[in-house]
Write a protein that holds these residues in place. Structure first.
Motif, PDB file in Angstrom:
ATOM      1  N   TYR A   1      10.605  16.170  -5.573  1.00 19.19           N
ATOM      2  CA  TYR A   1      11.281  15.051  -4.910  1.00 19.19           C
ATOM      3  C   TYR A   1      12.407  14.507  -5.789  1.00 19.19           C
ATOM      4  CZ  TYR A   1       7.825  14.630  -1.158  1.00 19.19           C
ATOM      5  OH  TYR A   1       7.047  14.855  -0.056  1.00 19.19           O
TER       6      TYR A   1
ATOM      7  N   GLU B   1       7.820  16.768   3.784  1.00 21.16           N
ATOM      8  CA  GLU B   1       7.297  18.068   3.365  1.00 21.16           C
ATOM      9  C   GLU B   1       7.180  18.934   4.605  1.00 21.16           C
ATOM     10  OE1 GLU B   1       3.594  17.218   1.416  1.00 21.16           O
ATOM     11  OE2 GLU B   1       4.542  16.000  -0.149  1.00 21.16           O
TER      12      GLU B   1
ATOM     13  N   ILE C   1      10.366  20.655   0.209  1.00 21.81           N
ATOM     14  CA  ILE C   1      10.570  19.224   0.035  1.00 21.81           C
ATOM     15  C   ILE C   1      11.995  18.947   0.484  1.00 21.81           C
ATOM     16  CG2 ILE C   1      10.605  17.281  -1.577  1.00 21.81           C
ATOM     17  CD1 ILE C   1       7.847  18.600  -1.154  1.00 21.81           C
TER      18      ILE C   1
ATOM     19  N   TYR D   1      17.071  20.587   0.367  1.00 23.00           N
ATOM     20  CA  TYR D   1      15.654  20.898   0.189  1.00 23.00           C
ATOM     21  C   TYR D   1      15.439  21.866  -0.964  1.00 23.00           C
ATOM     22  CZ  TYR D   1      16.466  25.466   2.368  1.00 23.00           C
ATOM     23  OH  TYR D   1      16.910  26.734   2.642  1.00 23.00           O
TER      24      TYR D   1
END
Length: 270
Positions: A227, A247, A265, A210
């Protein structure tokens, strides 16, 4: 009798051009105290200099005339707060534009520098039960739908002991102006506290890669760079994406400032 200043002298002392003074007169922002009937000669009261100088300073902020007029017309005790409110909006807009510029640089350079924009981390996520709501939705309607769905799910979570972890949104398909997902809003709960009529499922335990975003970065299309950064990092570290990206909203995004961290993310990996 109060002394009146001709437009030339008033212009010099107020640091506003004659052209600007005529514009502000037409806008009703700064009217002369007196206009000659025969010659149209404009005169201003000396005490109007304070208002004129305030207008000059506000315009140096590139403040629209409508906002300037609202501040000038406001009680003196309210003016500082109005300037602060305006500047907060400007700073948020600039932060969003800064993120968009960074996103465009990456796009136009073929992805060069993408991983320099974000710090990718990993974490273990335990199994959890989530209340869910799923919808096919296009990007223009996405933010409104997420907000409404989360409100419904958070209310339903009260029957299950409340929210047990950060809510998140799973993208089971691409979402843009042409593709509609579907998108799934999820609120983790403690189901041992009671039943609920809202749909639920078990989110399995997994490892996530992430990146953490500030509020100004959680804007389409620049959020897509985050992303792309996680997906690129996963590939370069010989991992495999194991499930749909999401998210994770760990802060109140509505109350946050542009530089406050609000969202991760995340990609489940193995």
């Amino acid at each position: 009798m109060a002394r009146l200043l001709g437009i030339g002298e008033f212009s010099r002392r107020s640091r506003l051009s004659v052209k600007a003074l005529r514009l502000y007169e037409r806008q009703g922002l700064l009217r002369p105290a007196e206009v000659g009937v025969g010659n149209g000669y404009r005169r201003y009261r000396e005490e109007q200099l304070a208002t004129a100088r305030l207008v000059a300073l506000l315009r140096r902020l590139d403040m629209p005339l409508a906002v300037v007029a609202r501040i000038v017309a406001a009680p003196e005790d309210d003016r500082a707060d109005l300037v602060a409110d305006y500047w907060a909006v400007v700073e948020h807009r600039l932060a969003v534009q800064r993120g968009l510029a960074a996103h465009l640089r990456v796009v136009l350079s073929g992805g060069k520098g993408l991983l320099d924009m974000y710090e990718v981390k990993q974490r273990e996520v335990p199994e959890q039960v989530v209340l869910t709501e799923q919808r096919h939705v296009l990007q223009p309607a996405l933010v409104d739908w997420i907000g409404a769905a989360m409100n419904r799910l958070e209310k339903a979570a009260g029957a299950c002991g409340g929210i047990s972890a950060a809510p998140f949104v799973v993208y089971h398909g691409e979402v843009n102006e042409d593709s509609d997902g579907p998108v799934e809003a999820c609120v983790p709960v403690d189901v041992a506290s009671g039943p609920t009529s809202t749909a639920s499922r078990v989110e399995p335990a997994h490892r996530e890669a992430y990146v953490r975003l500030k509020k100004a970065q959680v804007v389409f299309p620049q959020i897509l760079s985050a992303y792309d950064a996680v997906a690129t990092w996963v590939k370069e570290n010989d991992l495999v994406i194991a499930d749909s990206p999401r998210e994770v909203y760990f802060a109140d995004i509505a109350a946050a400032g542009p530089d406050d961290e609000v969202c991760d993310i995340a990609f489940p990996v193995r």
